[in-house]
Write an enzyme that holds these catalytic residues in place. Structure first.
Site, PDB file in Angstrom:
ATOM      1  N   ASP A  34       0.824  -1.215   0.000  1.00  0.00           N
ATOM      2  CA  ASP A  34       0.000   0.000   0.000  1.00  0.00           C
ATOM      3  C   ASP A  34       0.860   1.268   0.000  1.00  0.00           C
ATOM      4  OD1 ASP A  34      -2.343   1.443   0.037  1.00  0.00           O
ATOM      5  OD2 ASP A  34      -2.532   1.388   2.224  1.00  0.00           O
ATOM      6  N   GLY A  35       0.264   2.360  -0.496  1.00  0.00           N
ATOM      7  CA  GLY A  35       0.916   3.671  -0.409  1.00  0.00           C
ATOM      8  C   GLY A  35       1.563   4.132  -1.703  1.00  0.00           C
ATOM      9  N   ASN A  36       1.316   3.413  -2.790  1.00  0.00           N
ATOM     10  CA  ASN A  36       1.915   3.821  -4.074  1.00  0.00           C
ATOM     11  C   ASN A  36       1.395   5.191  -4.504  1.00  0.00           C
ATOM     12  OD1 ASN A  36       3.066   1.309  -4.113  1.00  0.00           O
ATOM     13  ND2 ASN A  36       1.618   0.434  -5.561  1.00  0.00           N
ATOM     14  N   ARG A  38       0.064   7.611  -2.656  1.00  0.00           N
ATOM     15  CA  ARG A  38       0.550   8.686  -1.774  1.00  0.00           C
ATOM     16  C   ARG A  38       2.019   9.013  -2.042  1.00  0.00           C
ATOM     17  NH1 ARG A  38      -1.989   6.021   3.415  1.00  0.00           N
ATOM     18  NH2 ARG A  38      -2.366   4.412   1.845  1.00  0.00           N
ATOM     19  N   TRP A  39       2.780   7.980  -2.319  1.00  0.00           N
ATOM     20  CA  TRP A  39       4.208   8.169  -2.641  1.00  0.00           C
ATOM     21  C   TRP A  39       4.334   9.092  -3.854  1.00  0.00           C
ATOM     22  CZ3 TRP A  39       7.253   7.240  -6.925  1.00  0.00           C
ATOM     23  CH2 TRP A  39       8.642   7.205  -6.732  1.00  0.00           C
ATOM     24  N   ARG A  47      -0.384   9.075 -10.030  1.00  0.00           N
ATOM     25  CA  ARG A  47      -0.424   7.872  -9.200  1.00  0.00           C
ATOM     26  C   ARG A  47       0.283   6.687  -9.872  1.00  0.00           C
ATOM     27  NH1 ARG A  47      -3.919   7.146  -5.312  1.00  0.00           N
ATOM     28  NH2 ARG A  47      -4.248   4.974  -5.905  1.00  0.00           N
ATOM     29  N   HIS A  51       2.817   3.270  -8.774  1.00  0.00           N
ATOM     30  CA  HIS A  51       2.676   1.833  -9.023  1.00  0.00           C
ATOM     31  C   HIS A  51       3.927   1.264  -9.708  1.00  0.00           C
ATOM     32  CE1 HIS A  51      -1.297   1.936  -7.494  1.00  0.00           C
ATOM     33  NE2 HIS A  51      -1.829   2.618  -8.505  1.00  0.00           N
ATOM     34  N   SER A  79      -6.916  -6.060  -5.982  1.00  0.00           N
ATOM     35  CA  SER A  79      -8.045  -6.648  -5.258  1.00  0.00           C
ATOM     36  C   SER A  79      -9.289  -6.665  -6.132  1.00  0.00           C
ATOM     37  CB  SER A  79      -8.327  -5.850  -3.977  1.00  0.00           C
ATOM     38  OG  SER A  79      -9.021  -4.661  -4.303  1.00  0.00           O
ATOM     39  N   LEU A 145      11.727 -20.152  -2.770  1.00  0.00           N
ATOM     40  CA  LEU A 145      10.620 -19.278  -2.365  1.00  0.00           C
ATOM     41  C   LEU A 145       9.385 -19.511  -3.238  1.00  0.00           C
ATOM     42  CD1 LEU A 145       9.664 -16.643  -0.777  1.00  0.00           C
ATOM     43  CD2 LEU A 145      10.367 -15.395  -2.822  1.00  0.00           C
ATOM     44  N   ARG A 208      -5.566  -1.646   8.542  1.00  0.00           N
ATOM     45  CA  ARG A 208      -6.701  -2.502   8.196  1.00  0.00           C
ATOM     46  C   ARG A 208      -6.204  -3.611   7.279  1.00  0.00           C
ATOM     47  NH1 ARG A 208      -8.283   2.716   6.009  1.00  0.00           N
ATOM     48  NH2 ARG A 208      -7.388   2.885   3.932  1.00  0.00           N
ATOM     49  N   SER A 210      -8.160  -4.845   4.590  1.00  0.00           N
ATOM     50  CA  SER A 210      -8.636  -4.599   3.217  1.00  0.00           C
ATOM     51  C   SER A 210      -8.994  -5.875   2.449  1.00  0.00           C
ATOM     52  CB  SER A 210      -7.576  -3.802   2.444  1.00  0.00           C
ATOM     53  OG  SER A 210      -7.307  -2.594   3.093  1.00  0.00           O
TER      54      SER A 210
HETATM   55  C1  FPP Z   1      -2.146   0.032  -3.197  1.00  0.00           C
HETATM   56  O1  FPP Z   1      -1.617   1.343  -3.191  1.00  0.00           O
HETATM   57  C2  FPP Z   1      -1.507  -0.718  -4.264  1.00  0.00           C
HETATM   58  C3  FPP Z   1      -2.162  -1.304  -5.300  1.00  0.00           C
HETATM   59  C4  FPP Z   1      -3.628  -1.277  -5.437  1.00  0.00           C
HETATM   60  C5  FPP Z   1      -1.426  -2.026  -6.367  1.00  0.00           C
HETATM   61  C6  FPP Z   1      -0.159  -2.725  -5.979  1.00  0.00           C
HETATM   62  C7  FPP Z   1       0.601  -3.014  -7.212  1.00  0.00           C
HETATM   63  C8  FPP Z   1       1.949  -2.895  -7.351  1.00  0.00           C
HETATM   64  C9  FPP Z   1       2.850  -2.612  -6.238  1.00  0.00           C
HETATM   65  C10 FPP Z   1       2.644  -3.050  -8.660  1.00  0.00           C
HETATM   66  C11 FPP Z   1       2.179  -4.086  -9.607  1.00  0.00           C
HETATM   67  C12 FPP Z   1       2.318  -5.485  -9.199  1.00  0.00           C
HETATM   68  C13 FPP Z   1       3.073  -6.423  -9.807  1.00  0.00           C
HETATM   69  C14 FPP Z   1       2.848  -7.844  -9.447  1.00  0.00           C
HETATM   70  C15 FPP Z   1       4.107  -6.108 -10.769  1.00  0.00           C
HETATM   71  P1  FPP Z   1      -2.586   2.552  -3.444  1.00  0.00           P
HETATM   72  O2  FPP Z   1      -2.599   2.868  -4.895  1.00  0.00           O
HETATM   73  O3  FPP Z   1      -3.930   2.259  -2.879  1.00  0.00           O
HETATM   74  O4  FPP Z   1      -1.875   3.701  -2.653  1.00  0.00           O
HETATM   75  P2  FPP Z   1      -2.596   4.901  -1.878  1.00  0.00           P
HETATM   76  O5  FPP Z   1      -3.384   4.276  -0.766  1.00  0.00           O
HETATM   77  O6  FPP Z   1      -1.457   5.720  -1.400  1.00  0.00           O
HETATM   78  O7  FPP Z   1      -3.450   5.608  -2.880  1.00  0.00           O
END
Ligand code: FPP
Length: 260
Positions: A34-36, A38-39, A47, A51, A79, A145, A208, A210
């Protein structure tokens, strides 16, 4: 494996692992990446950049988990609720997954990683389904793994599916109600052949789960951090493991009856 993945940095990587008690590793670590968003926002970027950075982090954490000797790493990549996001964000996430499979599978395979998927894979684009099938088949015999990617995954959807699988058998008179046990429900989940997670890591400051692994997290130890997923480093994985190793797990029992 060290040399191939870390080259000249391998000594640095080995140093960050030196405090780990390798006799008490979590067998299964689950991560909510999580947090992509916001980063990216913090940096004034779209956004989708978050990712992309998050996918890079996943590469590094898979390598670290493999080197440490963790048996299973489950990562929540998409999800059943993420379809509600803007179409361009959904497209980018699917593309990142597709690119990951194109670019990483051979290296994962060479490093003895077995790649598995959980979720409603049959609802994904056919080309992506084919890549997923190919990746699973190519790595099926690997013994290192297990990288378990949750894609189009929801804990409630998984439990609903399990109820349907079992109900069908009852309707067909292959089972009676008395036959339905916790073990049978477990065997009807996507994770049937995996141990339950010992440790769940959630970065980015939210507390949470989620809709992630609702059944499987019953006795899992949770570790939270404010760091956003793209900034999560192998050092943070080590911190989470060291913290886990300080915990006393009782599984509902009392101290002397603890099960490990
Ligand atoms: C939640 O952060 C993250 C996701 C919904 C996607 C996660 C996917 C990746 C890390 C990359 C792709 C995966 C692979 C297998 C290559 P958010 O977008 O909800 O962040 P936020 O809460 O800060 O908005």
């Amino acid at each position: 494996m060290w040399k191939k993945w870390f080259g000249k940095n391998s000594t640095t990587q080995q140093n960050i692992y030196c405090n780990i008690d390798f006799t008490r590793l979590p067998r299964h670590v689950a991560i909510i990446m999580d947090g992509n968003g916001r980063w990216a926002q913090k940096r004034g970027l779209p956004r989708t950049f978050g990712h992309r950075a998050g996918a890079e982090t996943l590469r590094d954490i898979v390598k670290a988990a493999s080197e440490i000797g963790i048996k299973v790493l489950t990562a929540y990549a998409f999800s059943t609720e993420n379809w509600r996001r803007p179409a361009d964000e959904v497209d980018l996430l699917m593309r990142l997954l597709s690119d990951y499979l194109d670019n990483e599978i051979d290296e994962l395979d060479q490093n003895n990683v077995q790649v598995k998927f959980i979720g409603k894979i049959d609802e994904l684009a056919k080309t992506l389904q084919n890549k997923i099938e190919k990746a699973q088949a190519q790595t099926a015999q690997n013994t290192g793994l297990i990288l378990n990617l949750a894609v189009n995954y929801g804990g409630r959807a998984e439990l609903t599916r399990a109820v349907k699988i079992i109900s069908e058998k009852v309707l067909n008179k292959e089972l009676t109600l008395e036959d339905i046990t916790e073990e049978m429900i477990e065997r009807s989940l996507y994770t049937a052949d995996l141990p339950a997670p010992d440790l769940l890591i959630r970065p980015s400051g939210d507390f949470r789960i989620s809709n992630f692994l609702l059944w499987q997290l019953a006795y899992t130890e949770f570790w939270f951090t404010d760091i956003n997923w793209p900034d999560f480093k192998p050092e943070h994985l080590v911190q989470a493991i060291l913290d886990f190793q300080q915990r006393e797990r009782r599984f509902g029992g009392i101290k002397n009856t603890k099960k490990r």
